[in-house]
Motif scaffolding. Structure first.
Motif, PDB file in Angstrom:
ATOM      1  N   LYS A  34     -34.461 -27.281   2.866  1.00  0.00           N
ATOM      2  CA  LYS A  34     -34.275 -25.858   2.620  1.00  0.00           C
ATOM      3  C   LYS A  34     -33.974 -25.663   1.135  1.00  0.00           C
ATOM      4  CE  LYS A  34     -32.668 -24.530   7.236  1.00  0.00           C
ATOM      5  NZ  LYS A  34     -31.596 -23.871   8.024  1.00  0.00           N
ATOM      6  N   CYS A  84     -32.121 -17.624  -1.277  1.00  0.00           N
ATOM      7  CA  CYS A  84     -32.184 -16.168  -1.348  1.00  0.00           C
ATOM      8  C   CYS A  84     -31.680 -15.760  -2.725  1.00  0.00           C
ATOM      9  CB  CYS A  84     -31.325 -15.532  -0.256  1.00  0.00           C
ATOM     10  SG  CYS A  84     -31.337 -13.715  -0.302  1.00  0.00           S
ATOM     11  N   CYS A 102     -25.481 -13.753  -1.103  1.00  0.00           N
ATOM     12  CA  CYS A 102     -26.192 -14.368   0.034  1.00  0.00           C
ATOM     13  C   CYS A 102     -26.487 -15.817  -0.340  1.00  0.00           C
ATOM     14  CB  CYS A 102     -27.493 -13.627   0.332  1.00  0.00           C
ATOM     15  SG  CYS A 102     -28.382 -14.283   1.782  1.00  0.00           S
ATOM     16  N   MET A 125     -27.847 -18.142   1.659  1.00  0.00           N
ATOM     17  CA  MET A 125     -28.784 -18.762   2.590  1.00  0.00           C
ATOM     18  C   MET A 125     -29.962 -19.381   1.846  1.00  0.00           C
ATOM     19  SD  MET A 125     -28.872 -16.133   5.854  1.00  0.00           S
ATOM     20  CE  MET A 125     -29.782 -17.361   6.821  1.00  0.00           C
ATOM     21  N   PHE A 141     -33.923 -21.532   2.523  1.00  0.00           N
ATOM     22  CA  PHE A 141     -35.022 -21.545   3.487  1.00  0.00           C
ATOM     23  C   PHE A 141     -36.027 -22.644   3.150  1.00  0.00           C
ATOM     24  CE2 PHE A 141     -33.215 -17.369   2.955  1.00  0.00           C
ATOM     25  CZ  PHE A 141     -32.933 -16.989   4.255  1.00  0.00           C
ATOM     26  N   ALA A 149     -40.360 -17.861   5.049  1.00  0.00           N
ATOM     27  CA  ALA A 149     -39.074 -17.775   5.754  1.00  0.00           C
ATOM     28  C   ALA A 149     -38.104 -16.877   4.981  1.00  0.00           C
ATOM     29  CB  ALA A 149     -38.484 -19.164   5.950  1.00  0.00           C
ATOM     30  N   LEU A 150     -38.141 -16.961   3.651  1.00  0.00           N
ATOM     31  CA  LEU A 150     -37.300 -16.085   2.825  1.00  0.00           C
ATOM     32  C   LEU A 150     -37.691 -14.622   3.027  1.00  0.00           C
ATOM     33  CD1 LEU A 150     -35.390 -15.241   0.538  1.00  0.00           C
ATOM     34  CD2 LEU A 150     -37.191 -15.911  -1.096  1.00  0.00           C
ATOM     35  N   HIS A 168     -36.521 -13.293   6.274  1.00  0.00           N
ATOM     36  CA  HIS A 168     -35.073 -13.030   6.185  1.00  0.00           C
ATOM     37  C   HIS A 168     -34.820 -11.635   5.611  1.00  0.00           C
ATOM     38  CE1 HIS A 168     -30.937 -13.327   4.700  1.00  0.00           C
ATOM     39  NE2 HIS A 168     -31.377 -13.238   3.451  1.00  0.00           N
ATOM     40  N   SER A 184     -36.055  -8.745   7.989  1.00  0.00           N
ATOM     41  CA  SER A 184     -35.236  -8.567   9.192  1.00  0.00           C
ATOM     42  C   SER A 184     -34.033  -7.658   8.952  1.00  0.00           C
ATOM     43  CB  SER A 184     -34.751  -9.927   9.688  1.00  0.00           C
ATOM     44  OG  SER A 184     -33.793 -10.485   8.797  1.00  0.00           O
ATOM     45  N   CYS A 220     -30.076  -9.604   5.317  1.00  0.00           N
ATOM     46  CA  CYS A 220     -29.532 -10.029   4.022  1.00  0.00           C
ATOM     47  C   CYS A 220     -28.437  -9.057   3.569  1.00  0.00           C
ATOM     48  CB  CYS A 220     -30.652 -10.084   2.982  1.00  0.00           C
ATOM     49  SG  CYS A 220     -30.101 -10.675   1.360  1.00  0.00           S
ATOM     50  N   SER A 273     -44.369 -11.406   5.510  1.00  0.00           N
ATOM     51  CA  SER A 273     -43.983 -12.753   5.960  1.00  0.00           C
ATOM     52  C   SER A 273     -45.076 -13.378   6.818  1.00  0.00           C
ATOM     53  CB  SER A 273     -42.666 -12.704   6.738  1.00  0.00           C
ATOM     54  OG  SER A 273     -42.772 -11.853   7.872  1.00  0.00           O
TER      55      SER A 273
END
Length: 290
Positions: free
Chosen positions: A132, A136, A141, A143, A145, A150-151, A154, A157, A160, A254
């Motif tokens: 990963k 981000c 954040c 996180m 990926f 995938a970013l 994120h 969705s 974030c 995405s």
């Protein structure tokens, strides 16, 4: 009444004695289901193995009520390749078979056989095999990926901390992709407003469930229906694969990125496409202002 066995050339005082002889003698091997008497055990076994009417495991000498039960037995107690309908002596034998015969669908390190080559590619591109290393870009954040797609997922969705969601991503791409390399130019006919908001009320109750008026899917709770309506399911497919021979369309950035990363159509071979995506994702931090 006496009986005579032609195969063994013996007389028996009764039919009962003859039947007992057939049951116990090595010269008689009867398939009770088919009523066929074989002269050897090997002949009877080959009959059970080859006849499709018999669901028989030759390794355990056991019959099963149907094919499904036999396959379950193979998976549970043996090392079985359903594609080739072959049973192997041990796990290593099955592993080598899959590695050589099904290399396009087999993950050697995980010892997993997938139904399609695309499933294997998705598995190899997952966090199981890939680091990963795509962070981000937004402050607060932390996180990371395994891929750019995938970013983007994120961000789309709405999970974030930056507050970025799918609508902001779409507006950002709309302004960045002025040459319509990955977006449909027909979106300009609607003034560039690519997203329609649908909201369900208690009037969506049909007497049994909350029903989507667009696709007629049914949900137990109104909140579930509204989550369905805010998903990309009923949005226009504003994104397109830049390869003219492909032309597949997508509802989200995405999804397009996943398609490109999969190399399913070979689009990643084109430097212009890589540059477009890299430039767009380099400035992804600006999405929050859209």
């Amino acid at each position: 009444m006496s009986s005579y066995c032609d195969r063994c050339e013996r007389h028996f005082s009764s039919h009962f004695a003859y039947c007992q002889h057939v049951r116990d003698s090595a010269n008689h091997n009867v398939c009770d289901d088919c009523g066929i008497d074989f002269s050897s055990w090997r002949g009877l076994k080959e009959h059970w193995v080859q006849d499709p009417d018999h669901d028989y495991c030759q390794y355990c000498n056991e019959h099963f009520p149907n094919r499904s039960a036999l396959i379950d037995h193979y998976y549970e107690d043996h090392h079985y390749c359903e594609t080739c309908n072959r049973v192997f002596k041990n796990e290593h034998g099955l592993h080598e078979h899959n590695r050589q015969r099904h290399e396009d669908r087999y993950c050697v390190s995980c010892k997993r056989l997938f139904r399609a080559e695309s499933n294997l590619r998705s598995h190899l591109n997952s966090s199981i095999h890939q680091p990963k290393d795509v962070p981000c870009p937004f402050h607060g954040c932390d996180m990371t990926f395994v891929s750019k797609s995938a970013l983007i997922l994120h961000l789309e969705s709405g999970g974030c901390q930056s507050g970025v969601d799918r609508q902001k991503v779409n507006r950002y791409v709309r302004d960045m992709d002025r040459n319509n390399i990955i977006t449909d130019p027909s979106r300009l006919l609607t003034g560039g407003d690519d997203t329609v908001d649908y909201i369900a009320t208690v009037g969506s109750w049909n007497g049994r469930a909350y029903e989507c008026v667009l696709c007629h899917s049914q949900f137990k709770a109104l909140s579930d229906l509204n989550r369905h309506l805010t998903s990309p399911r009923h949005q226009s497919k504003i994104y397109k694969c830049p390869l003219s021979t492909c032309g597949v369309r997508f509802r989200t950035l995405s999804a397009l990125c996943q398609h490109i990363e999969s190399e399913r159509c070979g689009i990643m071979k084109f430097q212009a496409v890589r540059n477009t995506l890299d430039n767009m994702l380099t400035g992804v931090g600006r999405i929050a202002y859209y």
